[in-house]
Structures are given as C-alpha cells and as structure tokens.
Design a protein around this motif. Sequence first.
Motif, PDB file in Angstrom:
ATOM      1  N   LEU A 132       0.815  -1.217   0.000  1.00  0.00           N
ATOM      2  CA  LEU A 132       0.000   0.000   0.000  1.00  0.00           C
ATOM      3  C   LEU A 132       0.849   1.268   0.000  1.00  0.00           C
ATOM      4  O   LEU A 132       0.336   2.350  -0.270  1.00  0.00           O
ATOM      5  CB  LEU A 132      -0.923   0.015   1.224  1.00  0.00           C
ATOM      6  N   GLY A 133       2.121   1.127   0.361  1.00  0.00           N
ATOM      7  CA  GLY A 133       2.960   2.308   0.538  1.00  0.00           C
ATOM      8  C   GLY A 133       2.919   2.826   1.972  1.00  0.00           C
ATOM      9  O   GLY A 133       3.333   3.940   2.253  1.00  0.00           O
ATOM     10  N   ILE A 134       2.397   2.005   2.867  1.00  0.00           N
ATOM     11  CA  ILE A 134       2.331   2.337   4.289  1.00  0.00           C
ATOM     12  C   ILE A 134       3.583   1.777   4.957  1.00  0.00           C
ATOM     13  O   ILE A 134       3.974   0.632   4.688  1.00  0.00           O
ATOM     14  CB  ILE A 134       1.056   1.733   4.927  1.00  0.00           C
ATOM     15  N   LYS A 135       4.201   2.579   5.850  1.00  0.00           N
ATOM     16  CA  LYS A 135       5.533   2.215   6.349  1.00  0.00           C
ATOM     17  C   LYS A 135       5.535   0.978   7.247  1.00  0.00           C
ATOM     18  O   LYS A 135       6.357   0.078   7.075  1.00  0.00           O
ATOM     19  CB  LYS A 135       6.138   3.403   7.112  1.00  0.00           C
ATOM     20  N   MET A 136       4.639   0.947   8.239  1.00  0.00           N
ATOM     21  CA  MET A 136       4.692  -0.113   9.251  1.00  0.00           C
ATOM     22  C   MET A 136       3.443  -0.993   9.160  1.00  0.00           C
ATOM     23  O   MET A 136       2.328  -0.491   8.987  1.00  0.00           O
ATOM     24  CB  MET A 136       4.767   0.480  10.668  1.00  0.00           C
ATOM     25  N   ASN A 137       3.635  -2.277   9.322  1.00  0.00           N
ATOM     26  CA  ASN A 137       2.507  -3.218   9.343  1.00  0.00           C
ATOM     27  C   ASN A 137       2.269  -3.729  10.758  1.00  0.00           C
ATOM     28  O   ASN A 137       3.219  -4.127  11.450  1.00  0.00           O
ATOM     29  CB  ASN A 137       2.786  -4.416   8.432  1.00  0.00           C
ATOM     30  N   ILE A 138       1.015  -3.718  11.164  1.00  0.00           N
ATOM     31  CA  ILE A 138       0.621  -4.243  12.477  1.00  0.00           C
ATOM     32  C   ILE A 138      -0.433  -5.323  12.251  1.00  0.00           C
ATOM     33  O   ILE A 138      -1.407  -5.097  11.523  1.00  0.00           O
ATOM     34  CB  ILE A 138       0.017  -3.137  13.364  1.00  0.00           C
ATOM     35  N   VAL A 139      -0.240  -6.489  12.871  1.00  0.00           N
ATOM     36  CA  VAL A 139      -1.299  -7.501  12.851  1.00  0.00           C
ATOM     37  C   VAL A 139      -1.937  -7.549  14.239  1.00  0.00           C
ATOM     38  O   VAL A 139      -1.238  -7.589  15.250  1.00  0.00           O
ATOM     39  CB  VAL A 139      -0.780  -8.897  12.407  1.00  0.00           C
ATOM     40  N   VAL A 140      -3.253  -7.476  14.258  1.00  0.00           N
ATOM     41  CA  VAL A 140      -4.014  -7.573  15.509  1.00  0.00           C
ATOM     42  C   VAL A 140      -4.601  -8.979  15.591  1.00  0.00           C
ATOM     43  O   VAL A 140      -5.260  -9.433  14.654  1.00  0.00           O
ATOM     44  CB  VAL A 140      -5.144  -6.525  15.569  1.00  0.00           C
ATOM     45  N   ALA A 141      -4.323  -9.649  16.704  1.00  0.00           N
ATOM     46  CA  ALA A 141      -4.861 -10.994  16.925  1.00  0.00           C
ATOM     47  C   ALA A 141      -5.595 -10.998  18.251  1.00  0.00           C
ATOM     48  O   ALA A 141      -5.477 -10.056  19.039  1.00  0.00           O
ATOM     49  CB  ALA A 141      -3.724 -12.018  16.939  1.00  0.00           C
ATOM     50  N   SER A 142      -6.355 -12.062  18.496  1.00  0.00           N
ATOM     51  CA  SER A 142      -7.020 -12.171  19.797  1.00  0.00           C
ATOM     52  C   SER A 142      -7.083 -13.637  20.218  1.00  0.00           C
ATOM     53  O   SER A 142      -7.060 -14.530  19.358  1.00  0.00           O
ATOM     54  CB  SER A 142      -8.432 -11.587  19.741  1.00  0.00           C
ATOM     55  N   PRO A 143      -7.161 -13.900  21.518  1.00  0.00           N
ATOM     56  CA  PRO A 143      -7.224 -15.290  21.989  1.00  0.00           C
ATOM     57  C   PRO A 143      -8.401 -16.067  21.408  1.00  0.00           C
ATOM     58  O   PRO A 143      -8.334 -17.286  21.274  1.00  0.00           O
ATOM     59  CB  PRO A 143      -7.370 -15.138  23.513  1.00  0.00           C
ATOM     60  N   LEU A 144      -9.460 -15.360  21.032  1.00  0.00           N
ATOM     61  CA  LEU A 144     -10.649 -16.038  20.511  1.00  0.00           C
ATOM     62  C   LEU A 144     -10.392 -16.719  19.177  1.00  0.00           C
ATOM     63  O   LEU A 144     -11.118 -17.625  18.774  1.00  0.00           O
ATOM     64  CB  LEU A 144     -11.812 -15.043  20.362  1.00  0.00           C
ATOM     65  N   GLU A 145      -9.356 -16.271  18.460  1.00  0.00           N
ATOM     66  CA  GLU A 145      -9.033 -16.873  17.164  1.00  0.00           C
ATOM     67  C   GLU A 145      -8.324 -18.212  17.316  1.00  0.00           C
ATOM     68  O   GLU A 145      -8.252 -18.991  16.373  1.00  0.00           O
ATOM     69  CB  GLU A 145      -8.131 -15.933  16.360  1.00  0.00           C
ATOM     70  N   GLY A 146      -7.732 -18.453  18.488  1.00  0.00           N
ATOM     71  CA  GLY A 146      -6.924 -19.661  18.682  1.00  0.00           C
ATOM     72  C   GLY A 146      -5.448 -19.341  18.578  1.00  0.00           C
ATOM     73  O   GLY A 146      -5.058 -18.360  17.940  1.00  0.00           O
TER      74      GLY A 146
END
Lengths: 217, 87
Positions: A132-146
């Motif tokens: 996308l041309g965006i500098k930093m990538n963040i992944v959001v996870a949660s315990p509900l996903e496993g």
Amino acid sequence: MTIKVIQVGENILKANKAIAEENRKRLNDHSILSFNVMGAPGAGKTELLDALIEKILPHKKVGVIEGDIAGSYDSERLSHHSIPLVQINTAGACHLEAFMIQQGLDSLPLSSLDILFVENVGNLVCPAEFELGIKMNIVVASPLEGDDKPAKYPLMYKISHACALSKMDLAEYVSFDKKRFSDFVKEISPDIRLFPLSPISGEGISDFSDWILAQSP
Amino acid sequence: MHELSIAQSLYDFLRDLAQKEQANAITQVTLRTNPYSCLSADTVQFLLRNIAENDPLFSRITVVIEKEGSETERDLVVRQVEIEHDD
C-alpha cells in the motif's frame, strides 16, 4: 503448429506497486508516520485504534483511513475523536489496494497530520499480499481466534513489524496457549514485537502506544 | 478472493502478449511469488478461463505458481509463458 516458450519477468502487480511507491513518497514528503493495521474480522482492530488514538492524540495529530467491504460502522465508532477520517468501501474486494489509499490520501489534510492509521479489511490472507505504501505493518490478533493462527497465516506475521495480541481479558475464558502463540510468531518472524494487551482493562495499551510514538522519525 | 484482481491483470497482460506473438493459444503461464503467499493456482486458472469466456486463446491454459525467493517481497512475476502458434 509450433510451441514456443517465452521467458518474461514481468511483475503483474507493478501498477499497484507503482501507486504504493507514490503513496510512500507522499507520506514521507509530509513526514507522516503510517501504520497498516490488519487482522481477522472481530480481532479488535477498531477497538484497539480507539484506545490508541486516545493515548496518542495529546502528543500527535492523527488521521485514519478505514477500509471495509461495506458500511461505515468503524469510522462512526472513531468519530468521537474529531480527527480527519476517511471511510473506504471496497465494494466486495477482500483487501485494500494502493489506489484506494491514494484516494484516501486525497481526502485527508496531509499537511496537518503526524500519524496515519489505515485499518485494512478484516482478513488474514489477502491484505498481506498487496503493498500500500504504508511504512509499518501491524497484525491484531485475539485469543478467541486460537493460538495456531500465526502458523496458519504466516505471510501476515512475516510482513508485520508488530503483533497486538488484543482482548487478553478474555483469554481465561477460551482455550488459548499464549506461549504456543508466541512461539509460532517468533518462529515465523523473529524480529516482530509482540504486545499482549486489552483495550477493555487497559493492560498493555501504554506500552503499545509508546512503541507507536517511538517509530516517529 | 484476491485472485480475482490478479486474474484480471494477468488476463490483460497475456492477451497483449499473445497478440504480439500471434499465438493461437496460451497453454501455460508460470508465475513466481513469495513462499508464504496464499495465492491458489487452481483459482487463478479458473478465474482466468472465466474472464476470457469463449476466447480460444485461454481455453486450455494451465497456471503454475512457484513460491520461492524473498519472504517479504510481494511481487507476482510472470516468469514464463508457453504459447502455440502456426508455423
């Protein structure tokens, strides 16, 4: 009839890549630090942004591009911050592409922003495949996903600079092994920063917002 | 379903290449991408044939995806194309 084999070497995503480079340059020219926030539907991306913006606003001017297949629920949820906010509807597409960010940037007051958050469409596969041309990538996870999701969706974790393990206040109610999750993450991406947190309890939010602010040039 | 936008870009590229090479059919395209990519060759092939509808250029095309190289690069490179043309 003759069969011919042609060696090519053409990047089929070059049009997207070219626009991503334009976006990157445009953000750099305005000294805007940008974050592409990705994760599964319901991981808590908007909830986390809500808490982060609250923490960051006293220090920096923040703008948001919200990406959703349809609707404007997420941007409405963040509207109480009274910040520049653009809602993009992808009309069925499962991810944001660089031209959509370009359109979003056109609608934002870039000269008066320090930080831009882009919330991608909820999906652990497709958003990771497009620059996308965006500098930093963040992944959001949660315990509900496993706890096995990093192993199942490795590209998302491979390209991310930070992982926000959100909704930790719910971890005790579901079968979630934090160490197993962490081991998977570190195996795929040894340099990724992992932040266990909860916007509800407030756990870890300050650490994560400090990390965000520390990325500023 | 990110394969759809990829199949559309691939269709445009291959159609131009086939016209330039005066091909009667494109029988195989080999793509190279990130080893962690979730891109499905079967899905791209299905979509490519459907985008092309009754175009004989694409009716027998096979899509091969090689997942190798940089783990963070997100290019999708058309590495090789196999065509049939008259002698």
